[in-house]
Design a protein around this motif. Structure first.
Motif, PDB file in Angstrom:
ATOM      1  N   ARG A  94     -47.157  13.958  47.093  1.00 40.38           N
ATOM      2  CA  ARG A  94     -47.993  13.716  45.912  1.00 40.38           C
ATOM      3  C   ARG A  94     -47.800  12.299  45.382  1.00 40.38           C
ATOM      4  NH1 ARG A  94     -46.939  19.558  42.855  1.00 40.38           N
ATOM      5  NH2 ARG A  94     -48.355  20.788  44.190  1.00 40.38           N
ATOM      6  N   GLY A  95     -46.581  11.781  45.551  1.00 39.75           N
ATOM      7  CA  GLY A  95     -46.321  10.406  45.124  1.00 39.75           C
ATOM      8  C   GLY A  95     -47.133   9.383  45.890  1.00 39.75           C
ATOM      9  N   GLU A  96     -47.632   9.777  47.064  1.00 40.25           N
ATOM     10  CA  GLU A  96     -48.506   8.909  47.852  1.00 40.25           C
ATOM     11  C   GLU A  96     -49.972   9.080  47.458  1.00 40.25           C
ATOM     12  OE1 GLU A  96     -47.516   6.568  50.071  1.00 40.25           O
ATOM     13  OE2 GLU A  96     -45.481   7.076  49.405  1.00 40.25           O
ATOM     14  N   GLY A  97     -50.220   9.875  46.416  1.00 38.85           N
ATOM     15  CA  GLY A  97     -51.579  10.063  45.924  1.00 38.85           C
ATOM     16  C   GLY A  97     -52.387  11.084  46.693  1.00 38.85           C
ATOM     17  N   VAL A  98     -51.705  11.982  47.411  1.00 36.13           N
ATOM     18  CA  VAL A  98     -52.382  12.981  48.242  1.00 36.13           C
ATOM     19  C   VAL A  98     -52.104  14.373  47.678  1.00 36.13           C
ATOM     20  CG1 VAL A  98     -52.563  13.956  50.571  1.00 36.13           C
ATOM     21  CG2 VAL A  98     -52.132  11.518  50.257  1.00 36.13           C
ATOM     22  N   PRO A  99     -53.103  15.258  47.600  1.00 37.11           N
ATOM     23  CA  PRO A  99     -52.820  16.643  47.202  1.00 37.11           C
ATOM     24  C   PRO A  99     -51.816  17.250  48.175  1.00 37.11           C
ATOM     25  CG  PRO A  99     -55.189  16.233  47.248  1.00 37.11           C
ATOM     26  CD  PRO A  99     -54.540  15.050  47.890  1.00 37.11           C
ATOM     27  N   ALA A 100     -50.816  17.942  47.644  1.00 36.13           N
ATOM     28  CA  ALA A 100     -49.784  18.555  48.488  1.00 36.13           C
ATOM     29  C   ALA A 100     -49.366  19.873  47.880  1.00 36.13           C
ATOM     30  CB  ALA A 100     -48.588  17.619  48.632  1.00 36.13           C
ATOM     31  N   HIS A 101     -49.071  20.839  48.750  1.00 41.01           N
ATOM     32  CA  HIS A 101     -48.732  22.180  48.274  1.00 41.01           C
ATOM     33  C   HIS A 101     -47.645  22.800  49.138  1.00 41.01           C
ATOM     34  CE1 HIS A 101     -52.255  22.118  45.647  1.00 41.01           C
ATOM     35  NE2 HIS A 101     -52.916  21.598  46.666  1.00 41.01           N
ATOM     36  N   LEU A 102     -46.833  23.630  48.511  1.00 36.24           N
ATOM     37  CA  LEU A 102     -45.830  24.416  49.212  1.00 36.24           C
ATOM     38  C   LEU A 102     -46.487  25.664  49.777  1.00 36.24           C
ATOM     39  CD1 LEU A 102     -42.634  24.323  49.562  1.00 36.24           C
ATOM     40  CD2 LEU A 102     -42.588  26.054  47.755  1.00 36.24           C
ATOM     41  N   VAL A 103     -46.152  26.010  51.025  1.00 36.99           N
ATOM     42  CA  VAL A 103     -46.678  27.213  51.670  1.00 36.99           C
ATOM     43  C   VAL A 103     -45.480  28.049  52.126  1.00 36.99           C
ATOM     44  CG1 VAL A 103     -48.149  28.163  53.483  1.00 36.99           C
ATOM     45  CG2 VAL A 103     -48.714  25.941  52.455  1.00 36.99           C
ATOM     46  N   PRO A 104     -45.047  29.034  51.335  1.00 38.03           N
ATOM     47  CA  PRO A 104     -43.891  29.844  51.743  1.00 38.03           C
ATOM     48  C   PRO A 104     -44.093  30.539  53.090  1.00 38.03           C
ATOM     49  CG  PRO A 104     -44.330  30.140  49.414  1.00 38.03           C
ATOM     50  CD  PRO A 104     -45.491  29.364  49.972  1.00 38.03           C
ATOM     51  N   ASP A 105     -45.294  31.038  53.332  1.00 38.45           N
ATOM     52  CA  ASP A 105     -45.675  31.548  54.651  1.00 38.45           C
ATOM     53  C   ASP A 105     -47.195  31.557  54.715  1.00 38.45           C
ATOM     54  OD1 ASP A 105     -46.700  34.191  53.733  1.00 38.45           O
ATOM     55  OD2 ASP A 105     -44.587  34.566  53.290  1.00 38.45           O
ATOM     56  N   VAL A 106     -47.734  31.856  55.894  1.00 43.26           N
ATOM     57  CA  VAL A 106     -49.169  31.684  56.109  1.00 43.26           C
ATOM     58  C   VAL A 106     -50.000  32.591  55.207  1.00 43.26           C
ATOM     59  CG1 VAL A 106     -49.399  33.380  57.970  1.00 43.26           C
ATOM     60  CG2 VAL A 106     -50.871  31.347  57.949  1.00 43.26           C
TER      61      VAL A 106
END
Length: 330
Positions: free
Chosen positions: A250-262
């Motif tokens: 996110r610090g690079e300006g990109v949406p990012a999310h945690l995925v615990p599992d599929v």
């Protein structure tokens, strides 16, 4: 699923259509592999059940798999029946926990990551030197609880730059700094800058405390974020290093999310995405990474390109007493 191996930005061949940029390294680090192997070896040697204080590593899939084999996870060594086998997790424990286990005559097996053990040693050394230990980390994290317990009367936990600015210690206080091993490199650097400005006599360990696996995975996720429309990090919600990787992306300006599992992949987030970056925290097993890649393949992300940042070759051996136990299986 076709995999085209590249080396990040340099000379990478463009692939038309949707694609996955897979960070390397990702997933298990040496300390996690060692800790899991120690539980498995204990089960093979002593038979089920064996007890594990806290989660051996912060991953729900790993814990569930070991539970099915006969591991019993407890919050405190006081929950373990006297005389039973008890493993300490990779995050380390305070001396008071060891004393409590000894009082219950537990057969203890220490799966603390060697890099965490190094921080404990530093805490004891700084305390012997009569320095106040400023421990950068999250107060509720098990690793911080264990390190703090080495010298609780001389240790202050500092979570962020604001707390560093508000410390009531006089500027001439002899202080030393230690760090939780799974923190963000950038965030920790900011806290250190504040502490150095306030305390001229501040001492740090010869080598930084943030472990190689956290550093490498953060660097790798930063690399893929620069080429991705979206970054997904495989890891459990209580995994500190996985959460830091999301923050780095996110610090690079990109949406990012945690995925615990599929099962927790929110497919609507892929709308309009051409390149999705994928990585995994140091406690995430390969099967969870593979399942995410397979789901992305079904959603049209057929090409997988490796983005190689650094090669990891660290290996940590198990204690000799577990490899050749004095007491056979029950």
């Amino acid at each position: 699923m076709e995999r085209e191996v590249g080396t990040g930005n340099a000379g990478a061949k463009e692939i038309p259509g949707k694609k996955v940029l897979l960070a390397e390294p990702n997933g298990f680090c040496a300390g996690v592999r060692r800790a899991i192997a120690m539980v498995e070896k204990a089960l093979d040697t002593y038979g089920a059940p064996v007890y594990v204080r806290k989660e051996i590593v912060h991953n729900h899939y790993v814990v569930a798999s070991l539970r099915r084999r006969g591991a019993i996870f407890v919050e405190s060594e006081e929950e373990v029946p006297e005389g039973e086998v008890c493993l300490f997790s990779a995050h380390g424990v305070a001396p008071a926990v060891r004393s409590g286990a000894q009082a219950r005559r537990l057969r203890t097996i220490d799966a603390t990551c060697p890099l965490v053990s190094k921080v404990h040693q530093e805490a004891r050394r700084f305390a012997r030197d009569n320095r106040t230990v400023l421990l950068i980390g999250h107060a509720e994290h098990e690793e911080v609880e264990g390190t703090y317990g080495e010298a609780p009367e001389q240790t202050v936990v500092v979570e962020n730059e604001e707390e560093a600015r508000r410390l009531p210690l006089p500027t001439d206080t002899p202080v030393a700094v230690l760090t939780q091993t799974t923190l963000s490199v950038d965030e920790t650097a900011g806290v250190l800058r504040v502490l150095r400005e306030r305390y001229p006599d501040l001492v740090t360990p010869p080598d930084g405390d943030i472990c190689y696996a956290s550093t490498n995975r953060q660097a790798a996720v930063r690399d893929i974020a620069r080429e991705s429309d979206l970054v997904l990090v495989v890891g459990s919600r209580n995994s500190s290093n996985s959460l830091r990787m999301v923050e780095v992306a996110r610090g690079e300006g990109v949406p990012a999310h945690l995925v615990p599992d599929v099962s927790e992949l929110a497919e609507e987030r892929l709308t309009g995405v051409r390149t999705v970056g994928v990585s995994a925290g140091a406690s995430a097993p390969q099967i969870l990474i593979d399942e995410l890649l397979e789901r992305l393949d079904r959603l049209g992300f057929h090409e997988v390109r490796l983005s190689h940042t650094v090669t990891e070759d660290a290996e940590f051996s198990m204690p000799a007493r577990l490899v050749s136990p004095a007491h056979p299986a029950r």
